[in-house]
Design a protein around this motif. Structure first.
Motif, PDB file in Angstrom:
ATOM      1  N   ILE A  21       0.849  -1.187   0.000  1.00  0.00           N
ATOM      2  CA  ILE A  21       0.000   0.000   0.000  1.00  0.00           C
ATOM      3  C   ILE A  21       0.890   1.244   0.000  1.00  0.00           C
ATOM      4  O   ILE A  21       1.752   1.397   0.861  1.00  0.00           O
ATOM      5  CB  ILE A  21      -0.932   0.027   1.227  1.00  0.00           C
ATOM      6  N   VAL A  22       0.678   2.115  -0.982  1.00  0.00           N
ATOM      7  CA  VAL A  22       1.457   3.349  -1.081  1.00  0.00           C
ATOM      8  C   VAL A  22       0.469   4.510  -1.072  1.00  0.00           C
ATOM      9  O   VAL A  22      -0.477   4.543  -1.864  1.00  0.00           O
ATOM     10  CB  VAL A  22       2.300   3.390  -2.365  1.00  0.00           C
ATOM     11  N   ALA A  23       0.672   5.459  -0.158  1.00  0.00           N
ATOM     12  CA  ALA A  23      -0.265   6.578  -0.015  1.00  0.00           C
ATOM     13  C   ALA A  23       0.438   7.914  -0.229  1.00  0.00           C
ATOM     14  O   ALA A  23       1.583   8.106   0.198  1.00  0.00           O
ATOM     15  CB  ALA A  23      -0.915   6.534   1.361  1.00  0.00           C
ATOM     16  N   PHE A  24      -0.263   8.824  -0.896  1.00  0.00           N
ATOM     17  CA  PHE A  24       0.243  10.177  -1.123  1.00  0.00           C
ATOM     18  C   PHE A  24      -0.868  11.190  -0.846  1.00  0.00           C
ATOM     19  O   PHE A  24      -2.045  10.913  -1.077  1.00  0.00           O
ATOM     20  CB  PHE A  24       0.695  10.365  -2.576  1.00  0.00           C
ATOM     21  N   SER A  25      -0.481  12.354  -0.360  1.00  0.00           N
ATOM     22  CA  SER A  25      -1.405  13.474  -0.203  1.00  0.00           C
ATOM     23  C   SER A  25      -0.852  14.662  -0.973  1.00  0.00           C
ATOM     24  O   SER A  25       0.264  15.122  -0.705  1.00  0.00           O
ATOM     25  CB  SER A  25      -1.570  13.849   1.272  1.00  0.00           C
ATOM     26  N   LYS A  26      -1.614  15.162  -1.918  1.00  0.00           N
ATOM     27  CA  LYS A  26      -1.146  16.270  -2.751  1.00  0.00           C
ATOM     28  C   LYS A  26      -0.850  17.506  -1.904  1.00  0.00           C
ATOM     29  O   LYS A  26       0.151  18.195  -2.117  1.00  0.00           O
ATOM     30  CB  LYS A  26      -2.203  16.601  -3.811  1.00  0.00           C
ATOM     31  N   GLN A  27      -1.708  17.798  -0.918  1.00  0.00           N
ATOM     32  CA  GLN A  27      -1.492  18.991  -0.102  1.00  0.00           C
ATOM     33  C   GLN A  27      -0.247  18.862   0.772  1.00  0.00           C
ATOM     34  O   GLN A  27       0.409  19.859   1.072  1.00  0.00           O
ATOM     35  CB  GLN A  27      -2.728  19.284   0.752  1.00  0.00           C
ATOM     36  N   ASP A  28       0.083  17.646   1.197  1.00  0.00           N
ATOM     37  CA  ASP A  28       1.303  17.475   1.987  1.00  0.00           C
ATOM     38  C   ASP A  28       2.546  17.659   1.117  1.00  0.00           C
ATOM     39  O   ASP A  28       3.587  18.145   1.582  1.00  0.00           O
ATOM     40  CB  ASP A  28       1.325  16.087   2.641  1.00  0.00           C
ATOM     41  N   LEU A  29       2.440  17.260  -0.153  1.00  0.00           N
ATOM     42  CA  LEU A  29       3.579  17.420  -1.061  1.00  0.00           C
ATOM     43  C   LEU A  29       3.824  18.885  -1.389  1.00  0.00           C
ATOM     44  O   LEU A  29       4.961  19.299  -1.614  1.00  0.00           O
ATOM     45  CB  LEU A  29       3.325  16.636  -2.357  1.00  0.00           C
ATOM     46  N   PHE A  30       2.753  19.672  -1.438  1.00  0.00           N
ATOM     47  CA  PHE A  30       2.874  21.091  -1.787  1.00  0.00           C
ATOM     48  C   PHE A  30       2.430  21.965  -0.622  1.00  0.00           C
ATOM     49  O   PHE A  30       1.571  22.832  -0.766  1.00  0.00           O
ATOM     50  CB  PHE A  30       2.038  21.403  -3.034  1.00  0.00           C
ATOM     51  N   HIS A  31       3.015  21.711   0.541  1.00  0.00           N
ATOM     52  CA  HIS A  31       2.632  22.459   1.736  1.00  0.00           C
ATOM     53  C   HIS A  31       3.060  23.917   1.583  1.00  0.00           C
ATOM     54  O   HIS A  31       4.221  24.207   1.279  1.00  0.00           O
ATOM     55  CB  HIS A  31       3.290  21.854   2.982  1.00  0.00           C
ATOM     56  N   PRO A  32       2.108  24.872   1.800  1.00  0.00           N
ATOM     57  CA  PRO A  32       2.430  26.287   1.563  1.00  0.00           C
ATOM     58  C   PRO A  32       3.506  26.845   2.493  1.00  0.00           C
ATOM     59  O   PRO A  32       4.169  27.830   2.156  1.00  0.00           O
ATOM     60  CB  PRO A  32       1.089  27.001   1.812  1.00  0.00           C
ATOM     61  N   ASN A  33       3.701  26.224   3.648  1.00  0.00           N
ATOM     62  CA  ASN A  33       4.694  26.738   4.601  1.00  0.00           C
ATOM     63  C   ASN A  33       6.073  26.095   4.448  1.00  0.00           C
ATOM     64  O   ASN A  33       6.986  26.384   5.213  1.00  0.00           O
ATOM     65  CB  ASN A  33       4.194  26.531   6.035  1.00  0.00           C
ATOM     66  N   GLY A  34       6.226  25.221   3.461  1.00  0.00           N
ATOM     67  CA  GLY A  34       7.504  24.549   3.260  1.00  0.00           C
ATOM     68  C   GLY A  34       8.544  25.474   2.641  1.00  0.00           C
ATOM     69  O   GLY A  34       8.209  26.409   1.912  1.00  0.00           O
ATOM     70  N   ILE A  55      10.896  21.688  -3.697  1.00  0.00           N
ATOM     71  CA  ILE A  55      11.546  20.903  -4.753  1.00  0.00           C
ATOM     72  C   ILE A  55      11.283  19.412  -4.546  1.00  0.00           C
ATOM     73  O   ILE A  55      10.961  18.677  -5.490  1.00  0.00           O
ATOM     74  CB  ILE A  55      13.063  21.190  -4.787  1.00  0.00           C
ATOM     75  N   LYS A  56      11.403  18.985  -3.295  1.00  0.00           N
ATOM     76  CA  LYS A  56      11.136  17.575  -2.973  1.00  0.00           C
ATOM     77  C   LYS A  56       9.694  17.209  -3.297  1.00  0.00           C
ATOM     78  O   LYS A  56       9.412  16.136  -3.841  1.00  0.00           O
ATOM     79  CB  LYS A  56      11.425  17.337  -1.491  1.00  0.00           C
ATOM     80  N   GLY A  57       8.766  18.125  -2.982  1.00  0.00           N
ATOM     81  CA  GLY A  57       7.359  17.878  -3.271  1.00  0.00           C
ATOM     82  C   GLY A  57       7.081  17.765  -4.753  1.00  0.00           C
ATOM     83  O   GLY A  57       6.325  16.895  -5.204  1.00  0.00           O
ATOM     84  N   ILE A  58       7.702  18.647  -5.532  1.00  0.00           N
ATOM     85  CA  ILE A  58       7.526  18.630  -6.990  1.00  0.00           C
ATOM     86  C   ILE A  58       8.047  17.316  -7.580  1.00  0.00           C
ATOM     87  O   ILE A  58       7.376  16.673  -8.399  1.00  0.00           O
ATOM     88  CB  ILE A  58       8.243  19.834  -7.631  1.00  0.00           C
ATOM     89  N   LEU A  59       9.233  16.911  -7.151  1.00  0.00           N
ATOM     90  CA  LEU A  59       9.812  15.654  -7.657  1.00  0.00           C
ATOM     91  C   LEU A  59       8.956  14.459  -7.276  1.00  0.00           C
ATOM     92  O   LEU A  59       8.746  13.545  -8.083  1.00  0.00           O
ATOM     93  CB  LEU A  59      11.235  15.490  -7.126  1.00  0.00           C
ATOM     94  N   CYS A  60       8.462  14.481  -6.045  1.00  0.00           N
ATOM     95  CA  CYS A  60       7.626  13.367  -5.591  1.00  0.00           C
ATOM     96  C   CYS A  60       6.338  13.299  -6.407  1.00  0.00           C
ATOM     97  O   CYS A  60       5.942  12.228  -6.872  1.00  0.00           O
ATOM     98  CB  CYS A  60       7.310  13.537  -4.104  1.00  0.00           C
ATOM     99  N   PHE A  61       5.698  14.457  -6.606  1.00  0.00           N
ATOM    100  CA  PHE A  61       4.421  14.466  -7.317  1.00  0.00           C
ATOM    101  C   PHE A  61       4.572  14.067  -8.775  1.00  0.00           C
ATOM    102  O   PHE A  61       3.763  13.297  -9.310  1.00  0.00           O
ATOM    103  CB  PHE A  61       3.772  15.850  -7.228  1.00  0.00           C
TER     104      PHE A  61
END
Length: 379
Positions: A56-69, A75-81
């Motif tokens: 089972i692999v789970a992702f949350s788009k909002q966690d990947l692109f957190h506004p306070n990051g 960059i990590k979020g963009i690559l992951c998404f």
């Protein structure tokens, strides 16, 4: 720019799909909010019980692109998404979604189950393509949803509305109920959720509770009226000392604008509104879809629709004749209904019959039964 992003996402997916073998693997993609919660969390728990060998692999788009990051986080979020998410989707047997995933329009998903567990229950306000006017967006959503193999809803009567909202044929829409609704028929879970609230707000124990949960409005002026019309001081006075009022506004509403009373609590930042349903003795709302779930508890609902003639979102059925409670069109009418302790049970029951085929638990089991049936028949 968005279109380029869709192509990149789909390109990574299609590249891996060309060479990858299908695995006993499930991807859960939360495109609606943070973390793993709601229907997707329940699906994850159920798969773990049924098939311990399933990855089972789970992702949350909002966690990947957190506004306070920071920049590194972004960059990590963009690559992951754009790499990790589509790469994992490419060799999964099942992909569970809770919102539209527009890159699907360009993804070659043959042999996979693409399952939409929309984050809302029932059909009250019009949404999706029922309200979208931009022809480019309409085309993109329709192309993406051609790949959805299953859309699960709560009632046969609302299938045409979901078909319109998602541009998905009715033969791919299943009225099983959705997993989050099982909590309303699990007495232990209901007690646990209520205890979550009482533990944080012990003052509510042995008190009656009115929950006010209105819809977010389009303009700042309209939002300011929400608490001008809902006069907390007068409402607390009308209800008396045995009651507390909980105010749950949209997260976008500035919490400092909420004028509180000694018998009123601001619950806008409380994360799970379902917990609040369990302690509430009465719900006051307006056009919010909160009524769809709250009606399952068979407790009084009042619709405070002071701006009904101006509200432009629209409804699938006539508002006045189908809502699950009495309507107050002014602050004075609301106070009168509260004073009378009004309880229009028949309207609740009629609304529930429209929104639900199953007013019982077992939604999660019915969802998995449909998915297994399609696998056995090669679907």
């Amino acid at each position: 720019m968005k279109q380029l992003g869709y192509y990149v996402f789909a390109g990574i997916y299609n590249l891996h799909r060309k060479f990858a073998k299908m695995h006993n693997k499930v991807v859960l993609f939360n495109g609606h909010n943070h973390g793993l919660n709601g229907n997707l969390e329940l699906v994850s728990e159920e798969i773990t019980k049924r098939d311990q060998g399933c990855q089972i692999v789970a992702f949350s788009k909002q966690d990947l692109f957190h506004p306070n990051g920071g920049i590194c986080s972004k960059i990590k979020g963009i690559l992951c998404f754009f790499v990790k998410v589509p790469w994992n989707m490419a060799d999964a047997g099942k992909i569970f979604l809770n919102d539209n995933l527009l890159p699907l329009a360009y993804m070659h998903t043959e042999g996979q189950q693409i399952i939409q567990l929309w984050h809302g229950a029932g059909a009250f306000k019009r949404f999706g393509l029922s309200t979208e006017e931009d022809p480019n967006v309409r085309k993109q959503v329709a192309e993406a949803n051609k790949h959805v193999t299953h859309l699960f809803v709560t009632s046969t009567q609302i299938i045409p509305y979901y078909s319109e909202a998602f541009a998905i044929p009715t033969d791919r829409i299943y009225a099983t109920g959705i997993p989050v609704l099982d909590a309303y028929f699990d007495e232990e879970d209901k007690k646990r959720r209520a205890e979550n609230v009482y533990r944080q707000y012990p003052v509510l124990r042995d008190k009656k509770v009115l929950l006010y949960a209105p819809t977010f409005r389009a303009t700042a002026e309209e939002n300011a009226q929400l608490l001008e019309k809902f006069d907390i001081a007068k409402i607390c006075q009308t209800l008396g000392d045995d009651w507390y009022v909980l105010v749950k506004l949209h997260p976008k509403f500035p919490s400092e604008n909420i004028t509180l009373h000694e018998h009123c609590l601001n619950m806008t930042d409380y994360s799970d509104i379902t917990d609040l349903y369990m302690v509430a003795d009465c719900l006051v709302t307006d056009y919010s879809s909160t009524v769809v779930e709250y009606v399952l508890l068979d407790k009084p609902i009042i619709l405070f629709a002071y701006d009904l003639d101006k509200y432009d979102r629209g409804f699938y059925r006539d508002y006045r004749s189908t809502v699950p409670g009495d309507i107050a069109y002014s602050t004075e009418e609301l106070l009168q209904l509260l004073q009378k302790n009004v309880d229009n049970a028949q309207k609740r029951h009629d609304f529930a019959k429209l929104q639900y085929d199953y007013i019982e638990g077992g939604s999660l089991d019915r969802v998995f039964a449909i998915l297994q049936k399609r696998v056995e028949h090669g679907g």
